[in-house]
Design a protein around this motif. Structure first.
Motif, PDB file in Angstrom:
ATOM      1  N   ILE A 101       0.831  -1.209   0.000  1.00  0.00           N
ATOM      2  CA  ILE A 101       0.000   0.000   0.000  1.00  0.00           C
ATOM      3  C   ILE A 101       0.860   1.252   0.000  1.00  0.00           C
ATOM      4  CG2 ILE A 101      -1.688   1.308   1.354  1.00  0.00           C
ATOM      5  CD1 ILE A 101      -3.031  -1.350   1.989  1.00  0.00           C
ATOM      6  N   GLY A 102       1.981   1.208   0.692  1.00  0.00           N
ATOM      7  CA  GLY A 102       2.872   2.362   0.739  1.00  0.00           C
ATOM      8  C   GLY A 102       3.575   2.653  -0.570  1.00  0.00           C
ATOM      9  N   SER A 103       3.723   1.640  -1.420  1.00  0.00           N
ATOM     10  CA  SER A 103       4.447   1.846  -2.672  1.00  0.00           C
ATOM     11  C   SER A 103       3.524   2.025  -3.872  1.00  0.00           C
ATOM     12  CB  SER A 103       5.388   0.664  -2.931  1.00  0.00           C
ATOM     13  OG  SER A 103       4.640  -0.504  -3.148  1.00  0.00           O
ATOM     14  N   THR A 104       2.238   2.013  -3.644  1.00  0.00           N
ATOM     15  CA  THR A 104       1.268   2.155  -4.728  1.00  0.00           C
ATOM     16  C   THR A 104       0.634   3.544  -4.665  1.00  0.00           C
ATOM     17  OG1 THR A 104       0.783  -0.203  -4.496  1.00  0.00           O
ATOM     18  CG2 THR A 104      -0.773   1.098  -5.774  1.00  0.00           C
ATOM     19  N   PRO A 105       0.512   4.223  -5.805  1.00  0.00           N
ATOM     20  CA  PRO A 105      -0.155   5.532  -5.788  1.00  0.00           C
ATOM     21  C   PRO A 105      -1.560   5.412  -5.191  1.00  0.00           C
ATOM     22  CG  PRO A 105       0.863   5.115  -7.931  1.00  0.00           C
ATOM     23  CD  PRO A 105       0.967   3.842  -7.143  1.00  0.00           C
ATOM     24  N   MET A 106      -1.894   6.305  -4.271  1.00  0.00           N
ATOM     25  CA  MET A 106      -3.163   6.235  -3.557  1.00  0.00           C
ATOM     26  C   MET A 106      -4.374   6.404  -4.486  1.00  0.00           C
ATOM     27  SD  MET A 106      -2.592   5.472  -0.420  1.00  0.00           S
ATOM     28  CE  MET A 106      -1.187   4.489  -0.861  1.00  0.00           C
ATOM     29  N   SER A 107      -4.171   7.026  -5.629  1.00  0.00           N
ATOM     30  CA  SER A 107      -5.287   7.226  -6.551  1.00  0.00           C
ATOM     31  C   SER A 107      -5.499   6.029  -7.476  1.00  0.00           C
ATOM     32  CB  SER A 107      -5.051   8.477  -7.393  1.00  0.00           C
ATOM     33  OG  SER A 107      -3.851   8.338  -8.127  1.00  0.00           O
ATOM     34  N   ARG A 108      -4.562   5.079  -7.473  1.00  0.00           N
ATOM     35  CA  ARG A 108      -4.687   3.894  -8.331  1.00  0.00           C
ATOM     36  C   ARG A 108      -5.826   3.008  -7.841  1.00  0.00           C
ATOM     37  NH1 ARG A 108      -0.324  -0.962  -8.872  1.00  0.00           N
ATOM     38  NH2 ARG A 108      -1.652  -2.337 -10.077  1.00  0.00           N
ATOM     39  N   GLY A 109      -6.595   2.487  -8.768  1.00  0.00           N
ATOM     40  CA  GLY A 109      -7.705   1.621  -8.420  1.00  0.00           C
ATOM     41  C   GLY A 109      -7.257   0.204  -8.121  1.00  0.00           C
ATOM     42  N   GLY A 128     -10.425  -4.511 -10.687  1.00  0.00           N
ATOM     43  CA  GLY A 128     -11.778  -5.034 -10.746  1.00  0.00           C
ATOM     44  C   GLY A 128     -12.774  -4.353  -9.819  1.00  0.00           C
ATOM     45  N   THR A 129     -12.388  -3.225  -9.219  1.00  0.00           N
ATOM     46  CA  THR A 129     -13.290  -2.522  -8.297  1.00  0.00           C
ATOM     47  C   THR A 129     -13.237  -1.019  -8.558  1.00  0.00           C
ATOM     48  OG1 THR A 129     -11.669  -2.067  -6.563  1.00  0.00           O
ATOM     49  CG2 THR A 129     -12.735  -4.223  -6.503  1.00  0.00           C
ATOM     50  N   ASP A 130     -14.123  -0.291  -7.894  1.00  0.00           N
ATOM     51  CA  ASP A 130     -14.091   1.173  -7.929  1.00  0.00           C
ATOM     52  C   ASP A 130     -13.300   1.728  -6.746  1.00  0.00           C
ATOM     53  OD1 ASP A 130     -15.709   1.165 -10.169  1.00  0.00           O
ATOM     54  OD2 ASP A 130     -17.560   1.274  -8.991  1.00  0.00           O
ATOM     55  N   ILE A 131     -12.652   0.866  -5.994  1.00  0.00           N
ATOM     56  CA  ILE A 131     -11.925   1.236  -4.779  1.00  0.00           C
ATOM     57  C   ILE A 131     -10.503   1.648  -5.145  1.00  0.00           C
ATOM     58  CG2 ILE A 131     -11.064   0.352  -2.572  1.00  0.00           C
ATOM     59  CD1 ILE A 131     -13.421  -1.694  -2.740  1.00  0.00           C
ATOM     60  N   THR A 132     -10.031   2.741  -4.546  1.00  0.00           N
ATOM     61  CA  THR A 132      -8.643   3.162  -4.756  1.00  0.00           C
ATOM     62  C   THR A 132      -7.776   2.621  -3.620  1.00  0.00           C
ATOM     63  OG1 THR A 132      -8.815   5.197  -3.474  1.00  0.00           O
ATOM     64  CG2 THR A 132      -9.413   5.324  -5.834  1.00  0.00           C
ATOM     65  N   PHE A 133      -6.460   2.647  -3.822  1.00  0.00           N
ATOM     66  CA  PHE A 133      -5.560   2.214  -2.754  1.00  0.00           C
ATOM     67  C   PHE A 133      -5.640   3.173  -1.569  1.00  0.00           C
ATOM     68  CE2 PHE A 133      -3.936  -0.788  -5.743  1.00  0.00           C
ATOM     69  CZ  PHE A 133      -3.447  -1.815  -4.959  1.00  0.00           C
ATOM     70  N   GLY A 134      -5.980   4.444  -1.820  1.00  0.00           N
ATOM     71  CA  GLY A 134      -6.192   5.389  -0.722  1.00  0.00           C
ATOM     72  C   GLY A 134      -7.372   4.959   0.141  1.00  0.00           C
ATOM     73  N   ASP A 135      -8.473   4.534  -0.525  1.00  0.00           N
ATOM     74  CA  ASP A 135      -9.632   4.014   0.203  1.00  0.00           C
ATOM     75  C   ASP A 135      -9.245   2.791   1.021  1.00  0.00           C
ATOM     76  OD1 ASP A 135     -11.302   5.893  -1.047  1.00  0.00           O
ATOM     77  OD2 ASP A 135     -11.830   4.500  -2.669  1.00  0.00           O
ATOM     78  N   LEU A 136      -8.508   1.891   0.379  1.00  0.00           N
ATOM     79  CA  LEU A 136      -8.101   0.653   1.033  1.00  0.00           C
ATOM     80  C   LEU A 136      -7.219   0.935   2.247  1.00  0.00           C
ATOM     81  CD1 LEU A 136      -8.267  -2.445   0.859  1.00  0.00           C
ATOM     82  CD2 LEU A 136      -6.225  -2.373  -0.584  1.00  0.00           C
ATOM     83  N   LYS A 137      -6.276   1.863   2.090  1.00  0.00           N
ATOM     84  CA  LYS A 137      -5.395   2.209   3.206  1.00  0.00           C
ATOM     85  C   LYS A 137      -6.197   2.763   4.379  1.00  0.00           C
ATOM     86  CE  LYS A 137      -1.490   5.004   4.580  1.00  0.00           C
ATOM     87  NZ  LYS A 137      -0.574   6.063   4.246  1.00  0.00           N
ATOM     88  N   SER A 138      -7.095   3.688   4.112  1.00  0.00           N
ATOM     89  CA  SER A 138      -7.928   4.268   5.176  1.00  0.00           C
ATOM     90  C   SER A 138      -8.783   3.206   5.852  1.00  0.00           C
ATOM     91  CB  SER A 138      -8.843   5.358   4.608  1.00  0.00           C
ATOM     92  OG  SER A 138      -8.090   6.401   4.092  1.00  0.00           O
TER      93      SER A 138
END
Length: 157
Positions: free
Chosen positions: A81-89, A92-102
């Motif tokens: 999660i730390g190495s992936t851009p937070m805006s990247r989806g 297969g979902t509408d979820i971003t890595f920022g959403d996932l991190k939070s």
């Protein structure tokens, strides 16, 4: 219930070993871990098992290998999660890595055991049966907790 605390009683600190192993990875190996985590937990588990065998020479098969995955899973989650851009989806979902991190930070605070199950299943590729064994739970309890976690992810995002 024995839970995860029983694993901590091992005289060798598997958590520090797992941390040192991940810290010693080359950039290309870290990138490979992140790619596998984004792609498929089965491939990720294969990579982590290879890492275990390479670092420990395959002298600790079975439950020792599972304990390694237990300790390395949350570290892999932070790495991925730390190495992936937070805006990247998330694929297969509408979820971003920022959403996932939070969401995972929220779950860590609300239900650490459920968060550990997520780490084991999705960031180390550990099966439901193995997760249940590591946490001294019934497999049905693991499945129920994972359903709860996925339901909350859909509600919160």
């Amino acid at each position: 219930m024995r839970s995860a605390d029983a694993i901590h009683s091992n005289p060798v600190s598997m958590s520090s070993l797992a941390g040192r192993v991940l810290a010693s990875l080359s950039t290309s190996t870290r990138d490979e871990l992140c790619e596998h985590a984004a792609d498929c937990s089965t491939r990720l588990r294969s990579t982590l098992e290879s890492l275990f065998v390479n670092r420990f020479g395959g002298h600790h098969p079975g439950f020792e290998q599972l304990k390694f995955l237990f300790f390395v899973a949350p570290l892999v989650r932070r790495l991925v999660i730390g190495s992936t851009p937070m805006s990247r989806g998330v694929r297969g979902t509408d979820i971003t890595f920022g959403d996932l991190k939070s969401w995972l930070e929220w779950l860590d605070a609300l239900d650490p055991l459920c968060a550990r199950m997520i780490d084991l299943r999705y960031f180390a590729g550990v099966s439901v049966k193995e997760t249940a064994r590591l946490l001294d739970l019934r497999p049905k309890a693991v499945v129920r907790e994972l359903r709860f976690a996925r339901a909350w992810l859909n509600i919160k995002t």
